[in-house]
Design an enzyme around this catalytic site. Structure first.
Site, short mmCIF file in Angstrom:
data_model
loop_
_atom_site.label_atom_id
_atom_site.label_comp_id
_atom_site.label_asym_id
_atom_site.label_seq_id
_atom_site.Cartn_x
_atom_site.Cartn_y
_atom_site.Cartn_z
N THR A 135 1.06 -7.09 7.09
CA THR A 135 1.56 -8.29 7.75
C THR A 135 2.95 -8.07 8.34
O THR A 135 3.20 -8.32 9.50
CB THR A 135 1.61 -9.46 6.75
OG1 THR A 135 0.30 -9.69 6.24
CG2 THR A 135 2.10 -10.74 7.43
N THR A 141 0.83 -1.21 0.00
CA THR A 141 0.00 0.00 0.00
C THR A 141 0.87 1.25 0.00
O THR A 141 0.60 2.21 -0.73
CB THR A 141 -0.93 0.01 1.22
OG1 THR A 141 -1.76 -1.15 1.18
CG2 THR A 141 -1.79 1.25 1.26
N GLU A 194 2.23 1.75 -3.42
CA GLU A 194 1.25 2.27 -4.39
C GLU A 194 1.12 3.79 -4.26
O GLU A 194 1.10 4.51 -5.27
CB GLU A 194 -0.10 1.59 -4.17
CG GLU A 194 -1.16 2.04 -5.16
CD GLU A 194 -2.50 1.36 -4.97
OE1 GLU A 194 -3.41 1.61 -5.77
OE2 GLU A 194 -2.65 0.59 -3.99
N GLU A 250 5.26 -6.11 -4.88
CA GLU A 250 4.71 -6.18 -6.24
C GLU A 250 5.71 -6.89 -7.15
O GLU A 250 6.83 -6.41 -7.34
CB GLU A 250 4.43 -4.77 -6.77
CG GLU A 250 3.43 -3.98 -5.94
CD GLU A 250 2.09 -4.67 -5.84
OE1 GLU A 250 1.57 -5.14 -6.88
OE2 GLU A 250 1.56 -4.78 -4.72
N ASP A 298 20.34 9.22 1.21
CA ASP A 298 21.77 9.36 0.90
C ASP A 298 22.07 9.28 -0.59
O ASP A 298 23.23 9.29 -1.00
CB ASP A 298 22.60 8.31 1.65
CG ASP A 298 22.28 6.88 1.21
OD1 ASP A 298 21.23 6.68 0.54
OD2 ASP A 298 23.07 5.96 1.54
#
Length: 299
Positions: free
Chosen positions: A95, A69, A72, A271, A218
């Site tokens: 999780t 999330t 995204e 993803e 950095d």
């Protein structure tokens, strides 16, 4: 009391029924903070809600969910011009919450929400893959990617981040290295890699600190290549210790390329992206994010 700017909380649908979060939002609203909530249901909702937040003049967009999330919303923010880019806040509701854990964001909902709305905003880097994919935390390839993408949802719900390690132990019979070639400024490596970690953040897969020295401001990415066939001791070393690991090739690079004779899959904050050629580069100061003042990921 001066008028506060709008905050848009974009929640992964799995976290929509969190009563503790609902109470935290109620508390901050009573204190005068205008907060609106949107819940994602299908792919593309996050970017659509971000566009709505920008149209509404929101100063902060809070990503409520796991690393996917956050990815995204961060990816959608990166595509906006700086003048139309709200500050990113993070609510850890997934999780593993690898990015939030590394950054020291509180697990408790009210302190995390308060940090996301009133914390000091700092500029952070983002990583871009093949020009149009992004990750804020880490890209992993090899055996580790197969484990994180195959771990059953029920196991993740029951055990959280530990589920990835348990599932990995159950799948040790599928251990197979990926032959590839990795190049970057003053760096060249080729061989068989069991696990590849490219870190803007430090940990992935529910707590595996593959890139323990990574910093998110950095202008560099930390590369870690696990070459040892002794995968379990190597991963346990990465989880429990921060000293140099003899079974890991490491480098700090602003960009790198990966070429493989056969398709590989990289997991970008959850993803998957498959292919034979990857160019991964850091985008310095890509986003503004509210993080704890003692955040270990900041230089």
């Amino acid at each position: 009391m001066e008028q506060q700017s709008l905050t848009m909380v974009i929640l992964n649908g799995k976290g929509a029924g969190n009563d503790v979060l609902r109470a935290a939002i109620g508390t901050l609203r009573q204190e005068g903070f205008p907060i609106e909530v949107r819940v994602t249901w299908e792919h593309g909702d996050g970017e659509r809600y971000l566009n709505e937040a920008i149209e509404r003049g929101a100063a902060t967009v809070v990503a409520g969910g796991g690393d996917g999330t956050i990815n995204e919303i961060a990816s959608a923010l990166a595509k906006r011009p700086p003048s139309h880019r709200p500050v990113l806040g993070v609510l850890p509701l997934g999780t593993a919450n690898d990015f939030a854990t590394s950054a020291g964001i509180p697990e408790e909902m009210e302190p995390a929400l308060r940090l996301a709305i009133v914390g000091k905003a700092v500029d952070i880097d983002l990583a871009r893959v093949n020009h149009d994919h992004y990750f804020i935390n880490m890209a992993t390839g090899g055996f580790g990617t197969r484990i994180t993408t195959e771990t059953p949802e029920k196991l993740k719900s029951a055990l959280g981040g530990v589920s990835y390690i348990i599932h990995g132990l159950m799948r040790m019979d599928t251990l197979k290295a990926d032959r590839c070639e990795i190049n970057g400024p003053d760096f060249a490596w080729q061989g068989d890699a069991l696990v590849i970690g490219i870190g803007n953040g430090r940990q992935a897969g529910g707590g595996q600190r593959l890139c323990p020295s990574a910093l998110i401001n950095d202008g560099k990415l930390e590369l870690s290549i696990v070459t040892s066939q002794e995968l379990l001791p190597t991963l346990l070393h990465s989880i429990t210790r921060d000293d140099e690991n003899p079974n890991i090739e490491a480098a700090s690079l602003p960009w790198l390329t990966i070429h493989a004779p056969h398709p590989m899959t990289f997991n970008l904050d959850g993803e998957p992206l498959s292919g034979t050629d990857f160019r991964i580069e850091v985008i310095p100061n890509a986003l503004s994010c509210r993080l704890p003042p003692s955040c270990a990921l900041l230089a």
